[in-house]
Design a protein around this motif. Sequence first.
Motif, short mmCIF file in Angstrom:
data_model
loop_
_atom_site.label_atom_id
_atom_site.label_comp_id
_atom_site.label_asym_id
_atom_site.label_seq_id
_atom_site.Cartn_x
_atom_site.Cartn_y
_atom_site.Cartn_z
N ARG A 15 -20.06 24.85 8.33
CA ARG A 15 -20.67 25.41 9.62
C ARG A 15 -21.40 26.80 9.28
N HIS A 16 -20.61 27.48 8.48
CA HIS A 16 -20.94 29.08 8.51
C HIS A 16 -21.46 29.23 6.98
N GLY A 17 -21.38 28.59 6.04
CA GLY A 17 -22.05 28.78 4.92
C GLY A 17 -21.38 29.91 4.11
N SER A 18 -20.12 30.36 4.45
CA SER A 18 -19.67 31.47 3.42
C SER A 18 -17.91 31.33 3.85
N ARG A 20 -16.13 33.88 3.80
CA ARG A 20 -15.64 34.87 4.80
C ARG A 20 -16.07 34.53 6.05
N ALA A 21 -17.32 34.27 6.40
CA ALA A 21 -17.61 34.00 8.02
C ALA A 21 -16.67 32.61 8.58
N ALA A 22 -16.44 31.71 7.67
CA ALA A 22 -15.65 30.65 8.13
C ALA A 22 -14.22 31.11 8.38
N ALA A 23 -13.63 32.00 7.70
CA ALA A 23 -12.39 32.60 7.96
C ALA A 23 -12.26 33.41 9.14
N HIS A 30 -9.87 34.48 3.86
CA HIS A 30 -10.61 34.01 2.74
C HIS A 30 -10.07 33.02 1.75
N ALA A 31 -8.76 33.73 1.45
CA ALA A 31 -7.97 33.16 0.21
C ALA A 31 -7.47 31.84 0.72
N THR A 32 -6.90 31.85 2.07
CA THR A 32 -6.40 30.37 2.44
C THR A 32 -7.49 29.30 2.62
N GLY A 55 -25.19 31.85 0.00
CA GLY A 55 -23.79 31.35 0.19
C GLY A 55 -23.41 29.74 -0.34
N LEU A 56 -22.71 29.07 0.52
CA LEU A 56 -22.08 27.95 -0.13
C LEU A 56 -22.99 26.81 0.69
N HIS A 57 -23.30 26.00 -0.18
CA HIS A 57 -24.08 24.86 0.41
C HIS A 57 -23.28 23.29 0.00
#
Length: 294
Positions: A15-18, A20-23, A30-32, A55-57
């Motif tokens: 949903r958030h593409g990264s 960090r944003a997802a955490a 971030h690590a979890t 970001g992540l795709h």
Amino acid sequence: MLDWKPLPAFLAVARHGSLRAAAEAIDSTHATLRRQVEALEAGLRVQLFRRGGDGLHLTAAGRALLPQALEAEATLLKGCNAVQGLDREATGRVRLSADPMTAHYLLAPILAEFSKLYPDIHIDLSLSFGIESIENHETDVSIRHVLQVEDAAVGRRLFPLSLGIYAARDYIERVLPGAGPKGQGLSWIGYGAEPSLLDMIASSPFPEAKIRHAIPDPQMHLHMARAGAGMTFLASWVQKEFPELQRVPGTELNQDRSTWLLLHGDLRRVLRVRLLVDYLHAALQERRADFIGT
């Protein structure tokens, strides 16, 4: 057996593409999230994300998994709501979301009276100008001032919300008489690059008034207008709460938005939720004239 516990991490990153944003979105680290996504990839023996410059795709495997993961999440939320629906007691917590302006100046006395009537019902109040999702179970009850409701929620449309152009009486008396025919010489307190509000300025009687500042917080607009910094769009109820404000002469109220009281359909049987919704409905209807304006 595949461990599906990392599934929320996968959905958050999708949903958030990264990471960090997802955490931040799910109150994790971030690590979890990285460990959980890697564990899911290891269990499925596929790569679910690829890293790009922005970001992540999702990979092809990730795109194939996404609808199944969303369906699993929806099923789990529905089950949680169904369990909550078994509650018949006027006790426990209800999550309520509202914008800070409405909460600070209108809801505080309403919630105080509700708490006296129902001392065993506790309110978790979330204040945000963003809209928390009822469908995704981010909140139980929500008060919204919107053009239309898109969430899968049960709602009561209370009344139109009137937005007007307001300024301090002193500002109006001092500056308006010398203004040009299209607002030259007047100042707007700007919201920034918000298209709908820029359109409202352009279609107002003062399209050539200078737009100053970029302040996305309506509560700050209220305080600056009261201090004489210029004109801005505010809900019509502010004039009753703050008599030093006045609707600028020659302007009309905008009633495109409506005030809604919403809750998740699965929570209608929960007594504490129903009691809060009914009380809010009655109390806000008492202020109907202030919201609609004249």
